[in-house]
Design a protein around this motif. Structure first.
Motif, PDB file in Angstrom:
ATOM      1  N   ARG A   8      19.411  15.918 -15.115  1.00 20.73           N
ATOM      2  CA  ARG A   8      18.077  15.413 -14.787  1.00 20.73           C
ATOM      3  C   ARG A   8      17.000  16.319 -15.417  1.00 20.73           C
ATOM      4  O   ARG A   8      16.018  15.829 -15.968  1.00 20.73           O
ATOM      5  CB  ARG A   8      17.909  15.317 -13.266  1.00 20.73           C
ATOM      6  CG  ARG A   8      16.686  14.518 -12.853  1.00 20.73           C
ATOM      7  CD  ARG A   8      16.627  14.199 -11.364  1.00 20.73           C
ATOM      8  NE  ARG A   8      16.613  15.403 -10.540  1.00 20.73           N
ATOM      9  CZ  ARG A   8      17.588  15.776  -9.698  1.00 20.73           C
ATOM     10  NH1 ARG A   8      18.668  15.047  -9.563  1.00 20.73           N
ATOM     11  NH2 ARG A   8      17.479  16.872  -8.993  1.00 20.73           N
ATOM     12  N   HIS A   9      17.219  17.629 -15.364  1.00 24.62           N
ATOM     13  CA  HIS A   9      16.271  18.561 -15.993  1.00 24.62           C
ATOM     14  C   HIS A   9      16.253  18.371 -17.514  1.00 24.62           C
ATOM     15  O   HIS A   9      15.179  18.411 -18.135  1.00 24.62           O
ATOM     16  CB  HIS A   9      16.612  20.006 -15.648  1.00 24.62           C
ATOM     17  CG  HIS A   9      16.496  20.340 -14.198  1.00 24.62           C
ATOM     18  ND1 HIS A   9      15.390  20.018 -13.438  1.00 24.62           N
ATOM     19  CD2 HIS A   9      17.342  20.980 -13.360  1.00 24.62           C
ATOM     20  CE1 HIS A   9      15.568  20.443 -12.197  1.00 24.62           C
ATOM     21  NE2 HIS A   9      16.748  21.024 -12.129  1.00 24.62           N
ATOM     22  N   HIS A  11      16.974  15.601 -19.146  1.00 21.68           N
ATOM     23  CA  HIS A  11      16.276  14.337 -19.417  1.00 21.68           C
ATOM     24  C   HIS A  11      14.763  14.549 -19.338  1.00 21.68           C
ATOM     25  O   HIS A  11      14.006  13.988 -20.142  1.00 21.68           O
ATOM     26  CB  HIS A  11      16.722  13.241 -18.443  1.00 21.68           C
ATOM     27  CG  HIS A  11      18.031  12.625 -18.796  1.00 21.68           C
ATOM     28  ND1 HIS A  11      18.196  11.759 -19.850  1.00 21.68           N
ATOM     29  CD2 HIS A  11      19.260  12.763 -18.236  1.00 21.68           C
ATOM     30  CE1 HIS A  11      19.458  11.388 -19.939  1.00 21.68           C
ATOM     31  NE2 HIS A  11      20.123  11.986 -18.967  1.00 21.68           N
ATOM     32  N   ARG A  12      14.318  15.365 -18.396  1.00 21.67           N
ATOM     33  CA  ARG A  12      12.886  15.669 -18.299  1.00 21.67           C
ATOM     34  C   ARG A  12      12.418  16.391 -19.562  1.00 21.67           C
ATOM     35  O   ARG A  12      11.309  16.120 -20.053  1.00 21.67           O
ATOM     36  CB  ARG A  12      12.589  16.504 -17.045  1.00 21.67           C
ATOM     37  CG  ARG A  12      11.132  16.892 -16.911  1.00 21.67           C
ATOM     38  CD  ARG A  12      10.227  15.682 -16.755  1.00 21.67           C
ATOM     39  NE  ARG A  12       8.834  16.091 -16.654  1.00 21.67           N
ATOM     40  CZ  ARG A  12       7.816  15.359 -17.027  1.00 21.67           C
ATOM     41  NH1 ARG A  12       7.993  14.131 -17.491  1.00 21.67           N
ATOM     42  NH2 ARG A  12       6.584  15.810 -16.911  1.00 21.67           N
ATOM     43  N   CYS A  13      13.227  17.272 -20.108  1.00 23.08           N
ATOM     44  CA  CYS A  13      12.869  17.964 -21.352  1.00 23.08           C
ATOM     45  C   CYS A  13      12.666  16.966 -22.490  1.00 23.08           C
ATOM     46  O   CYS A  13      11.720  17.095 -23.277  1.00 23.08           O
ATOM     47  CB  CYS A  13      13.952  18.970 -21.734  1.00 23.08           C
ATOM     48  SG  CYS A  13      14.095  20.365 -20.615  1.00 23.08           S
ATOM     49  N   GLU A  15      11.855  13.826 -22.105  1.00 21.57           N
ATOM     50  CA  GLU A  15      10.598  13.121 -21.780  1.00 21.57           C
ATOM     51  C   GLU A  15       9.393  13.946 -22.222  1.00 21.57           C
ATOM     52  O   GLU A  15       8.429  13.403 -22.784  1.00 21.57           O
ATOM     53  CB  GLU A  15      10.494  12.866 -20.277  1.00 21.57           C
ATOM     54  CG  GLU A  15      11.432  11.825 -19.740  1.00 21.57           C
ATOM     55  CD  GLU A  15      11.398  11.749 -18.208  1.00 21.57           C
ATOM     56  OE1 GLU A  15      10.589  12.472 -17.566  1.00 21.57           O
ATOM     57  OE2 GLU A  15      12.190  10.972 -17.657  1.00 21.57           O
ATOM     58  N   VAL A  31      11.779  23.046 -19.423  1.00 19.50           N
ATOM     59  CA  VAL A  31      11.597  23.149 -17.980  1.00 19.50           C
ATOM     60  C   VAL A  31      12.229  24.460 -17.512  1.00 19.50           C
ATOM     61  O   VAL A  31      13.362  24.774 -17.889  1.00 19.50           O
ATOM     62  CB  VAL A  31      12.267  21.955 -17.252  1.00 19.50           C
ATOM     63  CG1 VAL A  31      12.152  22.094 -15.747  1.00 19.50           C
ATOM     64  CG2 VAL A  31      11.668  20.636 -17.717  1.00 19.50           C
ATOM     65  N   GLU A  42       6.897  23.640 -16.448  1.00 18.53           N
ATOM     66  CA  GLU A  42       7.372  22.833 -17.568  1.00 18.53           C
ATOM     67  C   GLU A  42       6.260  22.758 -18.598  1.00 18.53           C
ATOM     68  O   GLU A  42       5.086  22.943 -18.270  1.00 18.53           O
ATOM     69  CB  GLU A  42       7.814  21.439 -17.120  1.00 18.53           C
ATOM     70  CG  GLU A  42       6.732  20.603 -16.497  1.00 18.53           C
ATOM     71  CD  GLU A  42       7.222  19.222 -16.068  1.00 18.53           C
ATOM     72  OE1 GLU A  42       6.419  18.285 -16.187  1.00 18.53           O
ATOM     73  OE2 GLU A  42       8.377  19.073 -15.630  1.00 18.53           O
TER      74      GLU A  42
END
Length: 159
Positions: A8-9, A11-13, A15, A31, A42
């Motif tokens: 999940r982290h 995927h945020r990167c 994004e 992040v 982040e």
């Protein structure tokens, strides 16, 4: 292999890298996560403003140096869309941050640029371990590396 939470982290990167691209910057996102899983900070790349050192990994290292005790930094993990450049890896090492997990490697990035007939980055792509020996590092992550490749393809308008 990263856990579900770690993915999940990551995927945020990716994004954040896409947000950087939309804002006219190179597609990099990172992040910083505490040992207990709390997202501390982040950022995304901001080199389009004229300062080629505005990398998110460097910004997070500076944030950690100003806001975390040494033991908190050592227990933290930096998740990032692409492996740190030598400048950011050195900052990570000097600040004594913990583990790094990246979606795509600097070797992959250099290969993509070469395949597209584009110039190499101005600083040699080195694995993080060559800059900060002994640091726990994990990556690239299958599947996510392809998403990052697509962002760079879009950035450089290649097919």
């Amino acid at each position: 292999m990263p856990s579900t939470t770690e993915m999940r982290h990551l995927h945020r990167c990716v994004e954040l890298a896409a947000l950087a691209l939309e804002a006219g910057h190179e597609p990099f996102g990172s992040v910083l996560v505490a040992a207990d899983g709390t997202v501390l900070a982040e950022d995304h790349n901001r080199v389009g403003g004229g300062d080629p050192t505005c990398h998110p990994e460097l910004a997070l290292a500076r944030w950690a140096a100003a806001n975390l005790a040494r033991d908190e930094r050592a227990a933290a993990t930096v998740f990032t869309s692409t492996e740190h450049c030598p400048m950011c890896a050195a900052a990570h090492g000097w600040v004594q941050l913990g583990r790094i997990v990246y979606a795509s490697s600097s070797e992959q990035l250099a290969g993509w640029l070469t395949a597209w007939g584009l110039p190499a980055p101005p600083v040699r792509c080195l694995p993080i371990r060559e800059v900060v020996p002994g640091l726990p590092v994990e990556g690239p992550i299958q599947g996510l590396a392809e998403e990052v490749r697509e962002l760079f393809r879009r950035r450089h308008s290649v097919r």
